[in-house]
Design an enzyme around this catalytic site. Structure first.
Site, PDB file in Angstrom:
ATOM      1  N   LYS A 127      -2.234  -1.691  -3.724  1.00  0.00           N
ATOM      2  CA  LYS A 127      -3.344  -0.309  -3.535  1.00  0.00           C
ATOM      3  C   LYS A 127      -2.421   0.768  -3.709  1.00  0.00           C
ATOM      4  O   LYS A 127      -1.276   0.914  -2.949  1.00  0.00           O
ATOM      5  CB  LYS A 127      -4.145  -0.490  -2.344  1.00  0.00           C
ATOM      6  N   LYS A 173       0.715  -0.966   0.144  1.00  0.00           N
ATOM      7  CA  LYS A 173      -0.060   0.007   0.026  1.00  0.00           C
ATOM      8  C   LYS A 173       0.818   1.389   0.018  1.00  0.00           C
ATOM      9  O   LYS A 173       1.836   1.315   0.843  1.00  0.00           O
ATOM     10  CB  LYS A 173      -0.952   0.021   1.218  1.00  0.00           C
ATOM     11  N   GLU A 178       7.055  -6.994   0.498  1.00  0.00           N
ATOM     12  CA  GLU A 178       6.040  -6.817   1.594  1.00  0.00           C
ATOM     13  C   GLU A 178       4.913  -8.018   1.413  1.00  0.00           C
ATOM     14  O   GLU A 178       4.262  -8.401   2.271  1.00  0.00           O
ATOM     15  CB  GLU A 178       5.106  -5.428   1.399  1.00  0.00           C
TER      16      GLU A 178
HETATM   17  C1  PBG Z   1      -7.051   3.180   5.610  1.00  0.00           C
HETATM   18  C2  PBG Z   1      -7.576   3.295   4.227  1.00  0.00           C
HETATM   19  C3  PBG Z   1      -7.353   3.947   3.209  1.00  0.00           C
HETATM   20  C4  PBG Z   1      -8.154   3.686   2.208  1.00  0.00           C
HETATM   21  C5  PBG Z   1      -8.617   2.326   2.356  1.00  0.00           C
HETATM   22  N1  PBG Z   1      -8.249   2.024   3.820  1.00  0.00           N
HETATM   23  C6  PBG Z   1      -6.886   5.559   3.473  1.00  0.00           C
HETATM   24  C7  PBG Z   1      -5.506   5.812   3.785  1.00  0.00           C
HETATM   25  O1  PBG Z   1      -4.635   4.879   3.831  1.00  0.00           O
HETATM   26  O2  PBG Z   1      -5.156   6.861   3.841  1.00  0.00           O
HETATM   27  C8  PBG Z   1      -8.074   4.246   0.798  1.00  0.00           C
HETATM   28  C9  PBG Z   1      -9.341   3.795  -0.079  1.00  0.00           C
HETATM   29  C10 PBG Z   1      -9.722   4.809  -1.270  1.00  0.00           C
HETATM   30  O3  PBG Z   1      -8.909   5.858  -1.566  1.00  0.00           O
HETATM   31  O4  PBG Z   1     -10.450   4.478  -2.013  1.00  0.00           O
HETATM   32  N2  PBG Z   1      -7.972   2.824   6.491  1.00  0.00           N
END
Ligand code: PBG
Length: 325
Positions: free
Chosen positions: A249, A197, A234
């Site tokens: 992601k 992520k 990761e």
């Molecule tokens: C963190 C989380 C995020 C998203 C999903 N889970 C935001 C972040 O890391 O700031 C982003 C999802 C999206 O942008 O559609 N709980």
């Protein structure tokens, strides 16, 4: 040899032949719908930067769970938006907290017909907006956060989650959640790990969606967009710690990493078509600059073609309805 030597256009010459030779398909069962449930809302609340997406009330969410089940999509990933936040994100551990009651509502509505999934992270629940708790110097404290994640996973499983999705990018989060789930008798609860992520600008609209209180950034725990090898590292670590499914992601600017991770692991790979990716398509379409439905289909196909077995997308229900029509 006559010219042209070969005619690839032959396999493109009709809809029937194109359908026969298509290498990639998007099926409702491969799609997961992320949903936001707001505490204390009397009506669903639109999210300006995410056209078509709302913060649900518990009631409107129940209808959406039933619809998702009827459409045959793979699951729903729930995010709770609490009314009150504090330094340790205590609302995340409260069985009466919004995310946990929403999980229970979802299970009551759909049973085992639809997979009910929970985002496992503290950022919606903390007043400083970080994904973990802070130490005396104001830094995100990895190991103190792991203890909370472990308890949060158990509360989510007990509230009804079939799948928990640790998304805070703390080192060791998958192992910590897996051991806690097993110790509490939840061996069958699945872990969908947000393995790779990135600290991405494409999460911008999501921060509005969850009323994020974050100032600053997440660069000390989310990955640097410059790095690719780290994504594989990761993902392999998460599999070793017990992840059942690993996720990349965002999706669109990271298609190379979806392919790299797909090649490196033997578990299913998911990818998250995030809020900023939705916003770009919706904004361009609203201006008449892009054919919305075709763009959406192309986005989802590209993520599947890169190697994602599963796609989280805010368009899941709409696309599933179109596919099954
Ligand atoms: C963190 C989380 C995020 C998203 C999903 N889970 C935001 C972040 O890391 O700031 C982003 C999802 C999206 O942008 O559609 N709980």
């Amino acid at each position: 040899m006559p010219f042209p030597a070969d005619r690839p256009r032959r396999l493109r010459s009709s809809q029937a032949i194109r359908r026969l030779v298509a290498e990639t398909h998007v099926q409702p069962s491969q799609l997961i719908l992320p949903m936001f449930i707001g505490e204390g809302l009397s009506e669903p609340r639109p999210i300006a930067s995410m056209p078509g997406v709302v913060q649900h009330t518990r009631e409107s969410a129940r209808k959406a769970y039933a619809e998702a089940a009827a459409l045959g999509i793979g699951g729903v990933m729930l995010f709770g938006v609490p009314e009150h936040k504090d330094a340790t994100g205590s609302g995340a551990l409260d069985p009466a907290g919004i995310l946990n009651v929403a999980l229970a509502d979802a299970r009551a509505e759909v049973g085992d017909d639809l997979l009910v999934m929970a985002d496992l992270c503290l950022d919606e629940f903390t007043d400083h907006g970080h994904c973990g708790v802070l130490d005396a110097e104001g830094r995100v404290d990895n190991d103190a956060t792991l203890e909370i994640y472990a308890r949060m996973g158990v509360v989510q499983a007990e509230s009804g989650a079939h799948v928990v999705g640790p998304s805070g990018m703390m080192d060791g989060q998958v192992g910590a959640v897996r051991s806690a789930l097993d110790a509490a008798g939840h061996q069958d609860t699945v872990i969908l790990a947000y393995a790779a992520k990135y600290a991405s600008a494409f999460f911008g609209p999501f921060r509005e969606a969850v009323d994020s209180s974050l100032t600053g950034d997440r660069k000390t725990y989310q990955q640097d967009p410059a790095n690719a090898r780290e994504a594989v590292r990761e993902a392999l670590l998460d599999v070793a710690e017990g992840a059942d499914i690993v996720m990349v992601k965002p999706a669109l600017s990271y298609l190379d990493l979806i392919a790299d991770v797909r090649a490196a692991v033997d578990v299913p790979v998911a990818a998250y078509n995030v809020s900023g990716e939705l916003a770009m398509v919706e904004a361009a379409a609203a201006n008449g600059w892009i054919d919305r439905d075709r763009a959406i289909d192309e986005v989802l196909l590209s993520i599947r073609r890169a190697g994602a077995d599963i796609v989280l997308t805010y368009w899941a229900a709409e696309v599933a309805a179109r596919l099954t029509r």
